[in-house]
Design an enzyme around this catalytic site. Structure first.
Site, PDB file in Angstrom:
ATOM      1  CG  HIS A 128      62.033 -15.421 -88.109  1.00 27.49           C
ATOM      2  ND1 HIS A 128      61.602 -16.084 -89.079  1.00 27.49           N
ATOM      3  CD2 HIS A 128      62.322 -16.144 -87.189  1.00 27.49           C
ATOM      4  CE1 HIS A 128      62.046 -17.339 -88.643  1.00 27.49           C
ATOM      5  NE2 HIS A 128      62.516 -17.274 -87.576  1.00 27.49           N
ATOM      6  CD  GLU A 129      63.516 -14.980 -83.315  1.00 29.31           C
ATOM      7  OE1 GLU A 129      62.903 -15.825 -82.748  1.00 29.31           O
ATOM      8  OE2 GLU A 129      64.488 -15.510 -84.241  1.00 29.31           O
ATOM      9  CG  HIS A 132      58.925 -18.529 -84.210  1.00 31.98           C
ATOM     10  ND1 HIS A 132      58.753 -19.706 -84.821  1.00 31.98           N
ATOM     11  CD2 HIS A 132      60.421 -18.228 -84.527  1.00 31.98           C
ATOM     12  CE1 HIS A 132      59.876 -19.861 -85.519  1.00 31.98           C
ATOM     13  NE2 HIS A 132      60.792 -19.087 -85.447  1.00 31.98           N
ATOM     14  CD  GLU A 187      62.804 -21.414 -87.649  1.00 33.23           C
ATOM     15  OE1 GLU A 187      62.691 -20.309 -87.797  1.00 33.23           O
ATOM     16  OE2 GLU A 187      63.439 -22.067 -86.481  1.00 33.23           O
TER      17      GLU A 187
END
Length: 255
Positions: A128-129, A132, A187
């Site tokens: 997920h990070e 970004h 997100e």
């Protein structure tokens, strides 16, 4: 390119007006906006590297033979490069439940997060990070931090090289960067990147759902002393977990 030209035109117009009126603060504000908008991805990555060096200096970093480092290295052994981006991983030996990635490919995982997550759940959160970063959210957050910071004229006019910033300047960027929050759409897109990353590499996508459920439970348990940005800037973990489960059922990956 068109956007850059519009910004330049606005800057020139403000410059003439402010000089006539003696309002130098407007010139400075326009210059900061121009500088941030025209930074290249490579320049943003360079700024991010300087910010990460500052973060590493302020936090206890697990050594190469520390059990936490050895565990993290095992988890990410197949993923030293993700979507063409070289990734460097480190563990912060602090109890906070957190992780982050910056535009230069630095991923930092906190001891507190490792203590409550399985290996597959940690990989899902890191995915997920990293999402970004791949989606340019981290780049845009750094540009936003630059606009809000006290840094002046960090981009060299012709060389395209960013000079070495002072510690106070880097500190301002760090504060601005970690004070930013991603939008709900960003997100969601990072969640989707992690889901696709897990699926593409043969991992269970349900690890993303269970990681969110653990965060939701932790937040519901009122353990605010341990929960930091990973919850405050990533809202509504329970509904996000259900979204992952719904998609997994649709893809035939869960019942």
């Amino acid at each position: 390119m068109k956007r850059a030209l519009i910004i330049i035109a606005l800057f020139l117009g403000v410059s003439r007006l402010s000089v006539a009126q003696g309002e130098q603060n407007l010139v400075q504000a326009a210059m900061e906006a121009l500088t941030a908008a025209t930074l290249s991805d490579a320049q943003v990555a360079q700024l991010s590297r300087q910010a990460v060096v500052e973060m590493d200096a302020k936090n206890p970093v697990a050594g190469p033979n520390d059990p936490y480092t050895l565990r993290l290295n095992k988890i990410v052994s197949r993923h030293r490069t993700v979507s063409g981006l070289p990734i460097n991983y480190k563990v912060y030996m602090v109890p906070d439940v957190n992780a982050f990635a910056t535009a230069d490919g630095s991923v930092r995982v906190f001891k507190g997060l490792m203590d409550i997550m399985s290996d597959s759940e940690l990989l899902a959160i890191m995915g997920h990070e990293i999402g970004h970063v791949v989606n340019k959210d981290s780049r845009d957050a750094m540009k936003s931090a630059l606009r809000r910071s006290a840094v002046r004229n960090v981009a060299a006019a012709n060389s395209g090289v960013i000079g070495k910033l002072s510690r106070s300047q880097v500190g301002g960027l760090v504060d601005g960067y970690f004070g930013a929050s991603f939008s709900r759409q960003q997100e969601t897109e990072a969640d989707d990147y992690s889901y696709d990353f897990l699926k593409r590499n043969g991992y269970s996508v349900m690890a993303l759902a269970t990681s969110f459920e653990k965060l939701a439970k932790l937040n519901g348990g009122n353990q605010s002393n341990k929960v930091t940005a990973i919850l405050s800037s990533h809202p509504d973990s329970k509904s996000r977990a259900e979204r992952v489960r719904t998609r997994a059922r649709r893809d035939g990956l869960a019942k």
